[in-house]
Design a protein around this motif. Sequence first.
Motif, PDB file in Angstrom:
ATOM      1  N   ASN A 314      17.907 -12.061  -8.684  1.00  0.00           N
ATOM      2  CA  ASN A 314      16.580 -11.561  -9.019  1.00  0.00           C
ATOM      3  C   ASN A 314      16.483 -10.063  -8.728  1.00  0.00           C
ATOM      4  OD1 ASN A 314      13.581 -10.940  -8.294  1.00  0.00           O
ATOM      5  ND2 ASN A 314      13.517 -12.841  -9.481  1.00  0.00           N
ATOM      6  N   GLU A 315      16.297  -9.280  -9.773  1.00  0.00           N
ATOM      7  CA  GLU A 315      16.272  -7.813  -9.639  1.00  0.00           C
ATOM      8  C   GLU A 315      15.091  -7.352  -8.795  1.00  0.00           C
ATOM      9  OE1 GLU A 315      15.655  -4.172 -12.758  1.00  0.00           O
ATOM     10  OE2 GLU A 315      17.196  -5.659 -13.275  1.00  0.00           O
ATOM     11  N   ASN A 316      13.964  -8.029  -8.900  1.00  0.00           N
ATOM     12  CA  ASN A 316      12.792  -7.618  -8.133  1.00  0.00           C
ATOM     13  C   ASN A 316      12.995  -7.819  -6.635  1.00  0.00           C
ATOM     14  OD1 ASN A 316      11.092  -6.695 -10.233  1.00  0.00           O
ATOM     15  ND2 ASN A 316      10.681  -8.816 -10.833  1.00  0.00           N
ATOM     16  N   ALA A 375       7.653  -2.009  -2.226  1.00  0.00           N
ATOM     17  CA  ALA A 375       8.475  -3.113  -1.725  1.00  0.00           C
ATOM     18  C   ALA A 375       7.678  -4.419  -1.763  1.00  0.00           C
ATOM     19  CB  ALA A 375       8.948  -2.824  -0.309  1.00  0.00           C
ATOM     20  N   LYS A 376       6.416  -4.353  -1.324  1.00  0.00           N
ATOM     21  CA  LYS A 376       5.573  -5.550  -1.316  1.00  0.00           C
ATOM     22  C   LYS A 376       5.270  -6.035  -2.728  1.00  0.00           C
ATOM     23  CE  LYS A 376       3.435  -4.117   3.026  1.00  0.00           C
ATOM     24  NZ  LYS A 376       2.215  -3.534   3.656  1.00  0.00           N
ATOM     25  N   THR A 380       6.294  -9.676  -4.216  1.00  0.00           N
ATOM     26  CA  THR A 380       5.321 -10.587  -4.832  1.00  0.00           C
ATOM     27  C   THR A 380       5.830 -11.081  -6.184  1.00  0.00           C
ATOM     28  OG1 THR A 380       3.464  -9.483  -3.721  1.00  0.00           O
ATOM     29  CG2 THR A 380       2.959 -10.790  -5.692  1.00  0.00           C
ATOM     30  N   LYS A 381       6.380 -10.171  -6.987  1.00  0.00           N
ATOM     31  CA  LYS A 381       6.944 -10.560  -8.287  1.00  0.00           C
ATOM     32  C   LYS A 381       8.121 -11.521  -8.102  1.00  0.00           C
ATOM     33  CE  LYS A 381       5.764  -6.234 -10.657  1.00  0.00           C
ATOM     34  NZ  LYS A 381       6.322  -5.018 -11.322  1.00  0.00           N
ATOM     35  N   LEU A 386      10.875 -16.705  -8.522  1.00  0.00           N
ATOM     36  CA  LEU A 386      11.788 -17.644  -7.853  1.00  0.00           C
ATOM     37  C   LEU A 386      11.091 -18.929  -7.417  1.00  0.00           C
ATOM     38  CD1 LEU A 386      13.711 -15.050  -5.613  1.00  0.00           C
ATOM     39  CD2 LEU A 386      14.671 -16.330  -7.549  1.00  0.00           C
ATOM     40  N   GLY A 387       9.753 -18.914  -7.451  1.00  0.00           N
ATOM     41  CA  GLY A 387       9.009 -20.094  -7.037  1.00  0.00           C
ATOM     42  C   GLY A 387       9.112 -20.372  -5.551  1.00  0.00           C
ATOM     43  N   ILE A 388       9.051 -19.314  -4.737  1.00  0.00           N
ATOM     44  CA  ILE A 388       9.182 -19.448  -3.283  1.00  0.00           C
ATOM     45  C   ILE A 388       8.077 -18.665  -2.579  1.00  0.00           C
ATOM     46  CG2 ILE A 388      11.691 -19.756  -3.356  1.00  0.00           C
ATOM     47  CD1 ILE A 388      11.975 -16.793  -2.571  1.00  0.00           C
ATOM     48  N   ASP A 389       7.826 -18.998  -1.337  1.00  0.00           N
ATOM     49  CA  ASP A 389       6.896 -18.238  -0.490  1.00  0.00           C
ATOM     50  C   ASP A 389       7.632 -17.570   0.670  1.00  0.00           C
ATOM     51  OD1 ASP A 389       4.453 -18.750  -1.861  1.00  0.00           O
ATOM     52  OD2 ASP A 389       4.484 -20.791  -1.042  1.00  0.00           O
TER      53      ASP A 389
END
Length: 548
Positions: A314-316, A375-376, A380-381, A386-389
């Motif tokens: 994941n690039e983000n 960064a934040k 968030t993206k 990724l469907g994660i917290d």
Amino acid sequence: MRNTRLGYLLAAASCIILLGGCGSGKEKTDETSEKSANNGQTFSVVAKQEIPSIDASVTNDVVGWGVLKNTGEGLFRADKAGKLVPAGAAEMPKVSEDGLTYTFKLREDAVWSNGDPVIAKDYVYGWQRTVEPKTASEVAYLFESIKNYQAIMDGKTPAEELGIKALSDHELEVTLESPVPYMESLLSLPPFFPQNEKIINKSGEKYASSSEHMVYNGPFVLSDFEGAGTDTKWAYVKNEKYWDQANVTMEKINFDVVKEDATALNLFQDGQTDDIVVTGELAQQMVDDPAFFSQDMSNATYVEYNQTKKEFQNENLRKAISYALDRQTLVDQVLGDGSIAATGLVPKNMSFNPETEADFVKDSGNHLKYDPEKAKEYWTKAKTELGIDTLKINLLSSDADSAKKVVEYMQGAIQGTLKGVTVDVSSVPLSVRLERGNKGDFDMILVGWGAEYNDPSVFLELFASDNINNSGKYTNKEFDKYLKASATTNAGDPKARWNDLIEAESVLMDTMGVCPVYQKAEAHLRNPKVKGILPSGPEYDYKWTSIE
């Protein structure tokens, strides 16, 4: 290689030859006797890491390359001024008009430490052994410009078809696929050294496992080395069979691994060693000491993401981690040794525009900034995609003091900025870090790489899709396209080649395929009586060293 190639070592108080002139300068009777026997030309150095390997076909780290550069020699070597001059070669080569064929006359007085002559077949054997797929060499990619290299790697052609031929015992022909602007620098590196087939066959699996199972053609022979990755003491002893031994002053250089900066400082101040590396608070405390100096290095320290894992594809996420790092604070307050905050992968003051002479870093621009809000946003993206917290990351490094300080800083910066991210740090011996990196056994890994020749490609090529040193498995077709053009289509066009390399770094940084952290400087405390230690890439060459 290399992981980094750095660090240089000392000898323990009970068995080291001490040198006066720094700290207390106290010497024992037996040490005084040995110094007298060799006119005082002995000193001690502290290393940060054990030697992982001394086999020129596979060694890919700063410590091992440092050993090989001092105990071996290729066609070229740096003189006292740092200029590359013929060494194993008797003179400069004849080069064909198209820049693809080099013909070398070899030095007829060069011999191995066992008395065998160094001949053209030793170069042929060594090069073929390195590119042989069964060797699984991490440095074989350095031969990619040599004719038939790729066909050999693809299993279509035997290693014997590599573009190197012994025309006679002392005449060597090298054929390239495309011109190489830094050919002389390349041929000075350990993978291009000759290798003694007789000794390798005789030693079998024990070859390069200790100083006994080696043979040398350089200024020194390795002594007291008993095991790759484990032994913490060794020495260089003057090679009396070296063709230029008359210009080698040092009789012995003792090394010992000391990983804690405070311990090394105590040994230096007590006169028990003559050269140590200092970082962080110790470097800042000792900056006014007459023995202190900071050595600029063409060295990039960066973090690779394991992109075989979904999270790091994941690039983000990769961008979020990069923006969370305050690189200036890291070099100023954590390292404090003169290191420079990275603005890209390629270091400053190393390579320059062939037309304008502008630094590569200036032409490429600043790709890396500290911005916790961005960064934040990227985190968030990434969480949404990724469907994660939450995310747990393991950050791997070597166990040298400086590496541990860097990853501990990164741990705090990432966790403090990206809520829900937990970073565990694993600091392990260099040999273990190398092994885990090679196997892809990491989430993120701190790596250092030093420039053995002053060209941006020495760093950029590490992230080509098919490069064996691309441990994180970054892959990008556009990046590969620019890099390939610089080495083939535009290899003979300096301006076009420069633009290819600029574009390649831009793609790598735009996608945050790797996370550069800082450009290393190495702060030392060194006995002022020690003269003539020559930086050789990220290692040091002691051929020209002497004690006043």
